[in-house]
Design an enzyme around this catalytic site. Sequence first.
Site, PDB file in Angstrom:
ATOM      1  N   GLU A  59      28.884   7.179  16.287  1.00 24.62           N
ATOM      2  CA  GLU A  59      30.066   6.815  17.076  1.00 24.62           C
ATOM      3  C   GLU A  59      31.104   6.117  16.196  1.00 24.62           C
ATOM      4  O   GLU A  59      30.777   5.208  15.442  1.00 24.62           O
ATOM      5  CB  GLU A  59      29.625   5.884  18.206  1.00 24.62           C
ATOM      6  CG  GLU A  59      30.762   5.342  19.055  1.00 24.62           C
ATOM      7  CD  GLU A  59      30.295   4.282  20.033  1.00 24.62           C
ATOM      8  OE1 GLU A  59      31.059   3.966  20.968  1.00 24.62           O
ATOM      9  OE2 GLU A  59      29.167   3.767  19.870  1.00 24.62           O
ATOM     10  N   LYS A  91      33.581  10.791  25.719  1.00 28.67           N
ATOM     11  CA  LYS A  91      32.666   9.882  26.406  1.00 28.67           C
ATOM     12  C   LYS A  91      33.075   9.733  27.869  1.00 28.67           C
ATOM     13  O   LYS A  91      34.244   9.499  28.170  1.00 28.67           O
ATOM     14  CB  LYS A  91      32.658   8.523  25.715  1.00 28.67           C
ATOM     15  CG  LYS A  91      31.597   7.574  26.258  1.00 28.67           C
ATOM     16  CD  LYS A  91      31.573   6.268  25.475  1.00 28.67           C
ATOM     17  CE  LYS A  91      30.478   5.340  25.976  1.00 28.67           C
ATOM     18  NZ  LYS A  91      30.467   4.049  25.247  1.00 28.67           N
ATOM     19  N   CYS A 138      26.769   6.227  22.620  1.00 31.21           N
ATOM     20  CA  CYS A 138      26.364   4.836  22.829  1.00 31.21           C
ATOM     21  C   CYS A 138      25.448   4.730  24.048  1.00 31.21           C
ATOM     22  O   CYS A 138      24.430   5.404  24.119  1.00 31.21           O
ATOM     23  CB  CYS A 138      27.590   3.934  22.949  1.00 31.21           C
ATOM     24  SG  CYS A 138      27.202   2.167  22.791  1.00 31.21           S
TER      25      CYS A 138
END
Length: 542
Positions: free
Chosen positions: A316, A379, A429
Amino acid sequence: MASAPEPWQASAIAYSNDFDGLQGALSGWDSFGKSLARVRPRTPPWHWALALLAGLAQAASLALPGSGAPQWWLQLAALAALAWLVRPSSTHHPITWRRAAGLGWLFATAWLAGTFWWLFISMHTYGGLAAPLAALAVLGLAAFLALYYAAALGLFSALALTHRALAAIIFAALWLLAELARGLWWTGFPWGASGYAHVEGPLAALARSVGVYGICAIAAALAMLLAQLRASDLRNRRAWALLAAVVAALGVLSWQRERAIAAPHPPASAPLTLALLQGNIPQDEKFQPGSGVPTALQWYREQLHRATAQLVVAPETALPLLPQQLPPGYLPAIEAQYRAAQGTQALLLGIPLGDLSLGYTNSVLGFQPGQSAPYRYDKQHLVPFGEFIPPFFRWFTELMNIPLGDFSRGALVQPPFVWRGERLAPNICYEDLFGEELGARFAAAASAPTVLVNLSNIGWFGDSLAIDQHLHISRMRTLEFERPMVRATNTGASAIIDHQGRVTHRYPSHQRGVLTGEVQGRSGAVTPYAWWVSRFGLWPLW
């Protein structure tokens, strides 16, 4: 005619009447005191101490300090201690809903604060928030989320159940509701759910059927049954028969899981060779133009050029700048290398995208030979305070020196990155914390992911148990979906997890380097959990 009493006799009669009245008054106060004691019993101090210690033990069960390993037996013991405190059969200290709610709140506050205490590091060490305020923020979050469990145990006590099996079932149901509420309401923060301690152990076999929340409920039922054990049960044939039935049921479920895992899952594609990059860029330097940014750009460029694996994954925000902010030619050179028609490699790269007019996204770009345009994943489940600022809380974020922003969300279901016969499904994440959202990608077996790919940066939390806790969260997802997961992270834990939840490769945390290995994708029939959660979400559990 009766004579009048003598003076001394009158005095004696008066004293006798006064004494009788005093006795009556004392008797009345004694009755009132006993009645009050029945209504509001005093909780022994050691009960509160036990609830506090049990909560901390449950936190430790998720990732034991020192080893980072989950301890399923410790989770059952900790929750059984709480269940013993609020069990309906207590006679020495009758339970009330207020007392049960208070004990549940203290247990949950200790458990949650002991689980995500590392939020203090992000706010104080890297965010510059004063230590007392950062500590209060962590404790306040834990205390707020603990209210779900206080309400659950208060309601459980108010029901005053006397049947032991029914008490265990209702306790499990209310515990499940509290876990679901924490995981879904207010954007959801289910980190540290009690079921994650069972990524190993006898209850792990249940993940493919009921998921982590179902394991939470079953563990709660077992905990209450343990708490209600009596000495007489050792001589009770029915109790031993129940124990044998539970053991047999777990054995059958474990056998079914092993049989399903051993079954062939076509197509039998060759394993993918992997290179997972772990830059270990210090979080306090990661976004600094004079230190972390040039270090990251140089190191990742060198590793992307040297890699020979079929799939390369960078974590990320591995490149901590927008494409238009990168040095001229930097990203086009990487793209050209991996999109070359004669190439044999593909790349998944974490990078922020967007601009002021279109908005910004925390994204993954994918490059492979011969593609007309880069693959993109945005995301979907954003982090409050980190990637978006909840209403009325901007004043709090302005107290910290953290690069915050309001990012745009991606779609819940986005197409996979298809490479060498594998359908690679990225998540960024803590998106892998929400199994019901990953499960939406399994609605059709023919297009379901064959490999899950997590790209993370939890350098915000320093050298803490957050790394091991996050690894176990990923392991739970592989148990639920029986799909392997590969993890490329900034500081750890970069790892390869097979479809049975086993970590086959792991790079040491807080070291810079490349984890190499291979992963075998899985296709074919989906697990029962993947089937129902992809269609109904978590509603069957509610």
